[in-house]
Design a protein around this motif. Structure first.
Motif, mmCIF file in Angstrom:
data_model
loop_
_atom_site.group_PDB
_atom_site.id
_atom_site.type_symbol
_atom_site.label_atom_id
_atom_site.label_comp_id
_atom_site.label_asym_id
_atom_site.label_seq_id
_atom_site.Cartn_x
_atom_site.Cartn_y
_atom_site.Cartn_z
ATOM 1 N N GLY A 74 0.811 -1.212 0.000
ATOM 2 C CA GLY A 74 0.000 0.000 0.000
ATOM 3 C C GLY A 74 0.844 1.263 0.000
ATOM 4 N N ALA A 75 1.945 1.241 0.736
ATOM 5 C CA ALA A 75 2.831 2.406 0.779
ATOM 6 C C ALA A 75 3.453 2.666 -0.590
ATOM 7 N N ILE A 76 3.858 1.618 -1.259
ATOM 8 C CA ILE A 76 4.464 1.780 -2.579
ATOM 9 C C ILE A 76 3.430 2.256 -3.593
ATOM 10 N N ILE A 77 2.242 1.674 -3.572
ATOM 11 C CA ILE A 77 1.183 2.110 -4.487
ATOM 12 C C ILE A 77 0.837 3.571 -4.236
ATOM 13 N N SER A 78 0.739 3.963 -2.977
ATOM 14 C CA SER A 78 0.420 5.339 -2.624
ATOM 15 C C SER A 78 1.500 6.297 -3.110
ATOM 16 N N ASP A 79 2.751 5.932 -2.950
ATOM 17 C CA ASP A 79 3.850 6.799 -3.363
ATOM 18 C C ASP A 79 3.875 6.972 -4.886
ATOM 19 N N VAL A 80 3.741 5.867 -5.607
ATOM 20 C CA VAL A 80 3.748 5.948 -7.069
ATOM 21 C C VAL A 80 2.537 6.730 -7.568
ATOM 22 N N ALA A 81 1.374 6.501 -6.959
ATOM 23 C CA ALA A 81 0.160 7.207 -7.378
ATOM 24 C C ALA A 81 0.270 8.703 -7.116
ATOM 25 N N SER A 82 0.819 9.095 -5.980
ATOM 26 C CA SER A 82 0.933 10.527 -5.684
ATOM 27 C C SER A 82 1.939 11.202 -6.603
ATOM 28 N N THR A 83 3.025 10.518 -6.927
ATOM 29 C CA THR A 83 4.003 11.076 -7.853
ATOM 30 C C THR A 83 3.413 11.196 -9.257
ATOM 31 N N ALA A 84 2.635 10.193 -9.652
ATOM 32 C CA ALA A 84 1.981 10.233 -10.966
ATOM 33 C C ALA A 84 0.939 11.347 -11.024
ATOM 34 N N ALA A 85 0.178 11.529 -9.945
ATOM 35 C CA ALA A 85 -0.837 12.584 -9.915
ATOM 36 C C ALA A 85 -0.193 13.962 -10.009
ATOM 37 N N LEU A 86 0.873 14.168 -9.267
ATOM 38 C CA LEU A 86 1.586 15.444 -9.324
ATOM 39 C C LEU A 86 2.095 15.703 -10.739
ATOM 40 N N THR A 87 2.677 14.690 -11.368
ATOM 41 C CA THR A 87 3.207 14.835 -12.719
ATOM 42 C C THR A 87 2.093 15.123 -13.723
ATOM 43 N N LEU A 88 0.968 14.463 -13.563
ATOM 44 C CA LEU A 88 -0.156 14.684 -14.464
ATOM 45 C C LEU A 88 -0.665 16.125 -14.379
ATOM 46 N N VAL A 89 -0.797 16.640 -13.162
ATOM 47 C CA VAL A 89 -1.268 18.021 -12.996
ATOM 48 C C VAL A 89 -0.242 19.004 -13.568
ATOM 49 N N LEU A 90 1.041 18.722 -13.392
ATOM 50 C CA LEU A 90 2.069 19.576 -13.991
ATOM 51 C C LEU A 90 1.970 19.558 -15.512
ATOM 52 N N ALA A 91 1.747 18.380 -16.084
ATOM 53 C CA ALA A 91 1.642 18.265 -17.543
ATOM 54 C C ALA A 91 0.436 19.034 -18.069
ATOM 55 N N VAL A 92 -0.683 18.913 -17.381
ATOM 56 C CA VAL A 92 -1.886 19.648 -17.792
ATOM 57 C C VAL A 92 -1.653 21.153 -17.657
ATOM 58 N N GLY A 93 -1.023 21.559 -16.567
ATOM 59 C CA GLY A 93 -0.724 22.981 -16.368
ATOM 60 C C GLY A 93 0.188 23.532 -17.451
ATOM 61 N N LEU A 94 1.203 22.764 -17.824
ATOM 62 C CA LEU A 94 2.110 23.216 -18.873
ATOM 63 C C LEU A 94 1.403 23.263 -20.227
ATOM 64 N N PHE A 95 0.577 22.273 -20.500
ATOM 65 C CA PHE A 95 -0.169 22.252 -21.761
ATOM 66 C C PHE A 95 -1.021 23.505 -21.903
ATOM 67 N N PHE A 96 -1.775 23.833 -20.868
ATOM 68 C CA PHE A 96 -2.661 25.001 -20.958
ATOM 69 C C PHE A 96 -1.872 26.309 -20.925
ATOM 70 N N SER A 97 -0.746 26.325 -20.235
ATOM 71 C CA SER A 97 0.085 27.541 -20.235
ATOM 72 C C SER A 97 0.648 27.817 -21.619
ATOM 73 N N LEU A 98 1.131 26.774 -22.263
ATOM 74 C CA LEU A 98 1.679 26.956 -23.603
ATOM 75 C C LEU A 98 0.582 27.280 -24.614
ATOM 76 N N ARG A 99 -0.552 26.663 -24.447
ATOM 77 C CA ARG A 99 -1.675 26.931 -25.357
ATOM 78 C C ARG A 99 -2.169 28.369 -25.204
ATOM 79 N N ARG A 100 -2.241 28.835 -23.964
ATOM 80 C CA ARG A 100 -2.687 30.208 -23.696
ATOM 81 C C ARG A 100 -1.727 31.219 -24.291
ATOM 82 N N ASP A 101 -0.422 30.938 -24.203
ATOM 83 C CA ASP A 101 0.579 31.856 -24.715
ATOM 84 C C ASP A 101 0.581 31.918 -26.241
ATOM 85 N N ARG A 102 0.115 30.881 -26.890
ATOM 86 C CA ARG A 102 0.084 30.843 -28.356
ATOM 87 C C ARG A 102 -1.094 31.609 -28.908
ATOM 88 N N LEU A 103 -2.171 31.708 -28.128
ATOM 89 C CA LEU A 103 -3.384 32.373 -28.643
ATOM 90 C C LEU A 103 -3.278 33.846 -28.598
#
Length: 103
Positions: A74-103
Motif C-alpha cells: 500500500g505504501a508503494i502504491i500510494s507513493d507511485v500514485a501521488s508522484t503520478a498525480a503530481l506529474t499529471l497536474v504539472l503536464a496539464v498545467g504546462l499544456f494550458f500555459s503553452l496553449r494560452r501563450d500561443r493564442l
C-alpha cells in the motif's frame, strides 16, 4: 529477481514484484522535475503549487487508506500514485500555459 537475490539474499526475493512497481516512481519524478522547471520558467508557479497540493493530498489519502490493509504494498502504491498525480497536474498545467501563450 536474480539481482535482488544476489544483493540481499533469498530472504527478500518475494518483494521483487514490489520493486518493479516502485521503479515507476523515478520515471514520474524525473518527468515532474522537467515539467515543474518549465512552469517556473514561464512564471506559472501557481500551477506548481496546485500540482504539489494534489500530490500531497493523494499521498495522504493513499497512505491512510492503503497502508493499514496492504502494508508495504500500500505504501508503494500510494507513493507511485501521488508522484503520478503530481506529474499529471504539472503536464496539464504546462499544456494550458503553452496553449494560452500561443493564442
Amino acid at each position: 529477481e536474480d539481482m535482488l537475490s544476489l544483493a540481499f539474499g533469498e530472504r527478500y526475493l518475494h518483494l521483487a514484484p514490489l520493486l518493479a512497481v516502485y521503479g515507476l516512481a523515478p520515471v514520474f519524478s524525473a518527468l515532474g522535475s522537467v515539467l515543474g522547471a518549465s512552469l517556473q520558467a514561464l512564471l506559472r508557479t501557481d500551477a506548481v503549487f496546485w500540482a504539489s497540493l494534489v500530490g500531497a493530498c493523494t499521498a495522504m489519502v493513499g497512505t491512510l487508506s492503503l497502508v493499514p490493509p496492504l502494508g508495504l504494498t500500500g505504501a508503494i502504491i500510494s507513493d507511485v500514485a501521488s508522484t503520478a498525480a503530481l506529474t499529471l497536474v504539472l503536464a496539464v498545467g504546462l499544456f494550458f500555459s503553452l496553449r494560452r501563450d500561443r493564442l
